[in-house]
Design a protein around this motif. Structure first.
Motif, PDB file in Angstrom:
ATOM      1  N   ASP A  54       0.848  -1.186   0.000  1.00  0.00           N
ATOM      2  CA  ASP A  54       0.000   0.000   0.000  1.00  0.00           C
ATOM      3  C   ASP A  54       0.885   1.237   0.000  1.00  0.00           C
ATOM      4  O   ASP A  54       1.740   1.386   0.875  1.00  0.00           O
ATOM      5  N   THR A  58      -2.880   3.674  -2.262  1.00  0.00           N
ATOM      6  CA  THR A  58      -2.965   3.001  -3.558  1.00  0.00           C
ATOM      7  C   THR A  58      -2.370   1.609  -3.441  1.00  0.00           C
ATOM      8  O   THR A  58      -1.261   1.447  -2.950  1.00  0.00           O
ATOM      9  N   LYS A  59      -3.117   0.591  -3.880  1.00  0.00           N
ATOM     10  CA  LYS A  59      -2.644  -0.789  -3.821  1.00  0.00           C
ATOM     11  C   LYS A  59      -1.777  -1.067  -5.043  1.00  0.00           C
ATOM     12  O   LYS A  59      -2.227  -0.951  -6.185  1.00  0.00           O
ATOM     13  N   SER A  86      -4.175  -1.496  -8.312  1.00  0.00           N
ATOM     14  CA  SER A  86      -4.387  -0.528  -9.392  1.00  0.00           C
ATOM     15  C   SER A  86      -3.136  -0.303 -10.239  1.00  0.00           C
ATOM     16  O   SER A  86      -3.232   0.212 -11.353  1.00  0.00           O
ATOM     17  N   GLU A  87      -1.952  -0.670  -9.702  1.00  0.00           N
ATOM     18  CA  GLU A  87      -0.724  -0.516 -10.466  1.00  0.00           C
ATOM     19  C   GLU A  87       0.188  -1.725 -10.263  1.00  0.00           C
ATOM     20  O   GLU A  87       0.180  -2.342  -9.195  1.00  0.00           O
TER      21      GLU A  87
END
Length: 241
Positions: A54, A58-59, A86-87
């Motif tokens: 994290d 944002t994961k 997400s990335e």
């Protein structure tokens, strides 16, 4: 002018040229491959490690290390277990070419919103290129390295050993199969780029114009790192980061 003086002047002139040539290489870059870092930051892990983290809410999935045949399955499981990723951040020295292609397809099929990113200072080389291309949104940060070489199997000892394990007992047959396999993989690469929305000119103008193995006794790869402008022109990166 004496012969001795002529020799001394010739030596000085040669030394000056060598110094001038060396000065053309930026500090920290590889003299043999001046567009790329001398010591790429691509992880020493023998098998790509997938680590969800994290970062400021944002994961992110850190994908670090060599690409092995089992990567696509591990990646599929990691994304299924962590649907909020997400990335995907990549650094890798490459590895199994087809596994790289398949892992790229896994990313593309998993979630249209996943971004692939090469962070500043990290290097994504060879098969890693194709994993990276799996993202619909792709970012090569300034100071990151999208490093390519032409894939070839002829002259590659690992490929030769692989073919022998498959039962090829004739040298002529061996080379023929290896060359056929190279041509087949080139076709697969071309098809992959089309599906991922990357310009096929990346293959014709860059990847297949950079030899993977130098002639002679050296097996040192000839590498090429795309500039920021090239990454955007070939649609390797389609988002500025």
């Amino acid at each position: 002018m004496s012969n001795r003086s002529k020799v001394i002047r010739a030596v000085i002139a040669t030394a000056s040229l060598l110094v001038m040539g060396a000065s053309d290489v930026k500090p920290g870059m590889d003299p043999d491959n001046p567009t790329c870092p001398r010591y790429p930051n691509w992880s020493s892990s023998a098998k790509m490690e997938l680590t969800p983290v994290d970062r400021k809410g944002t994961k992110i999935l850190l994908a670090e290390g060599a690409i092995d045949a089992g990567l696509p399955d591990r990646l599929r499981k990691a994304l299924a277990k962590n649907p909020d990723i997400s990335e995907i951040w990549l650094r890798s020295p490459g590895g199994v070419a087809r596994a790289g292609n398949e892992a790229g397809r896994v990313i593309r099929e998993a979630d249209a919103s996943i971004i692939t990113r090469i962070p500043k200072g990290w290097t994504c080389f060879s098969a890693c290129n194709f994993v990276f291309m799996g993202g619909r949104a792709r970012i090569v940060e300034p100071g990151a390295h999208f490093m390519v070489h032409m894939f070839t199997m002829t002259g590659d000892r690992n490929a030769i050993n692989y073919s022998i394990e498959m039962g090829t007992d004739s040298t002529v047959g061996l080379i023929g199969e290896v060359e056929q396999e190279s041509a087949l993989l080139a076709t697969e690469d071309n098809d992959f780029l089309i599906r991922m929305g990357v310009s096929r000119k990346l293959l014709s103008e860059v990847m297949y114009k950079t030899s993977a193995v130098k002639s002679g006794d050296s097996d040192k790869a000839t590498r090429r790192c795309l500039t920021e402008e090239e990454a955007l022109r070939y649609n390797v990166a389609n988002v500025t980061g």
